[in-house]
Scaffold this motif. Sequence first.
Motif, PDB file in Angstrom:
ATOM      1  N   PHE A 172       0.809  -1.213   0.000  1.00 32.84           N
ATOM      2  CA  PHE A 172       0.000   0.000   0.000  1.00 32.84           C
ATOM      3  C   PHE A 172       0.844   1.265   0.000  1.00 32.84           C
ATOM      4  O   PHE A 172       0.333   2.352  -0.254  1.00 32.84           O
ATOM      5  CB  PHE A 172      -0.973  -0.007   1.185  1.00 32.84           C
ATOM      6  CG  PHE A 172      -2.244  -0.750   0.892  1.00 32.84           C
ATOM      7  CD1 PHE A 172      -3.401  -0.066   0.569  1.00 32.84           C
ATOM      8  CD2 PHE A 172      -2.277  -2.135   0.911  1.00 32.84           C
ATOM      9  CE1 PHE A 172      -4.571  -0.749   0.282  1.00 32.84           C
ATOM     10  CE2 PHE A 172      -3.433  -2.822   0.624  1.00 32.84           C
ATOM     11  CZ  PHE A 172      -4.590  -2.134   0.309  1.00 32.84           C
ATOM     12  N   LYS A 173       2.144   1.159   0.243  1.00 32.06           N
ATOM     13  CA  LYS A 173       3.021   2.334   0.156  1.00 32.06           C
ATOM     14  C   LYS A 173       3.078   2.838  -1.287  1.00 32.06           C
ATOM     15  O   LYS A 173       3.339   4.008  -1.524  1.00 32.06           O
ATOM     16  CB  LYS A 173       4.426   1.991   0.649  1.00 32.06           C
ATOM     17  CG  LYS A 173       4.506   1.855   2.148  1.00 32.06           C
ATOM     18  CD  LYS A 173       5.926   1.594   2.572  1.00 32.06           C
ATOM     19  CE  LYS A 173       5.987   1.467   4.086  1.00 32.06           C
ATOM     20  NZ  LYS A 173       7.356   1.206   4.551  1.00 32.06           N
ATOM     21  N   ASN A 174       2.834   1.959  -2.269  1.00 24.28           N
ATOM     22  CA  ASN A 174       2.864   2.353  -3.688  1.00 24.28           C
ATOM     23  C   ASN A 174       1.512   2.881  -4.172  1.00 24.28           C
ATOM     24  O   ASN A 174       1.431   3.452  -5.249  1.00 24.28           O
ATOM     25  CB  ASN A 174       3.253   1.153  -4.559  1.00 24.28           C
ATOM     26  CG  ASN A 174       4.685   0.745  -4.376  1.00 24.28           C
ATOM     27  OD1 ASN A 174       5.543   1.593  -4.217  1.00 24.28           O
ATOM     28  ND2 ASN A 174       4.938  -0.547  -4.376  1.00 24.28           N
ATOM     29  N   ALA A 175       0.448   2.677  -3.402  1.00 25.15           N
ATOM     30  CA  ALA A 175      -0.885   3.107  -3.824  1.00 25.15           C
ATOM     31  C   ALA A 175      -1.093   4.566  -3.414  1.00 25.15           C
ATOM     32  O   ALA A 175      -0.778   4.960  -2.290  1.00 25.15           O
ATOM     33  CB  ALA A 175      -1.948   2.230  -3.188  1.00 25.15           C
ATOM     34  N   PRO A 176      -1.634   5.400  -4.324  1.00 19.88           N
ATOM     35  CA  PRO A 176      -1.845   6.802  -3.979  1.00 19.88           C
ATOM     36  C   PRO A 176      -2.905   6.995  -2.889  1.00 19.88           C
ATOM     37  O   PRO A 176      -2.803   7.903  -2.080  1.00 19.88           O
ATOM     38  CB  PRO A 176      -2.289   7.457  -5.284  1.00 19.88           C
ATOM     39  CG  PRO A 176      -2.611   6.347  -6.221  1.00 19.88           C
ATOM     40  CD  PRO A 176      -1.987   5.111  -5.700  1.00 19.88           C
ATOM     41  N   ASP A 177      -3.919   6.115  -2.842  1.00 19.83           N
ATOM     42  CA  ASP A 177      -4.984   6.275  -1.851  1.00 19.83           C
ATOM     43  C   ASP A 177      -5.579   4.905  -1.538  1.00 19.83           C
ATOM     44  O   ASP A 177      -5.709   4.057  -2.420  1.00 19.83           O
ATOM     45  CB  ASP A 177      -6.077   7.211  -2.397  1.00 19.83           C
ATOM     46  CG  ASP A 177      -7.000   7.719  -1.314  1.00 19.83           C
ATOM     47  OD1 ASP A 177      -6.693   7.526  -0.121  1.00 19.83           O
ATOM     48  OD2 ASP A 177      -8.043   8.308  -1.668  1.00 19.83           O
ATOM     49  N   SER A 178      -5.951   4.679  -0.274  1.00 20.36           N
ATOM     50  CA  SER A 178      -6.558   3.408   0.099  1.00 20.36           C
ATOM     51  C   SER A 178      -7.595   3.651   1.191  1.00 20.36           C
ATOM     52  O   SER A 178      -7.582   4.680   1.866  1.00 20.36           O
ATOM     53  CB  SER A 178      -5.500   2.429   0.591  1.00 20.36           C
ATOM     54  OG  SER A 178      -4.886   2.916   1.772  1.00 20.36           O
TER      55      SER A 178
END
Length: 100
Positions: A77-83
């Motif tokens: 999730f560090k690579n996802a812009p938003d979660s």
Amino acid sequence: MSISKEEVKHVSELAKLELSDTELDVFTSQLDDIIGMAEQLSEVDTTDVPVTTHITDVMNVMREDVAEKGTDRDLLFKNAPDSENGLIKVPAIIDESEEA
């Protein structure tokens, strides 16, 4: 056993193929040769010949099917812009509130 010109013509009519006399002669000759080769194969003694299911001795070239621990979710999730709630949030592609 040989195949006659009439038999080739009959089969071509069943297949809804129109053959000229020249084509009929060529196909009759070719089919007669094919039948002759098949008959020649049936004369071979294959009593002690093992059945061939594969042409090589390779059994399995893939890795073992072993479960492995996956990548940590927080790290991914560090690579996802938003979660949100453990899912990656993406912009809406279809907005149901819009009228066509």
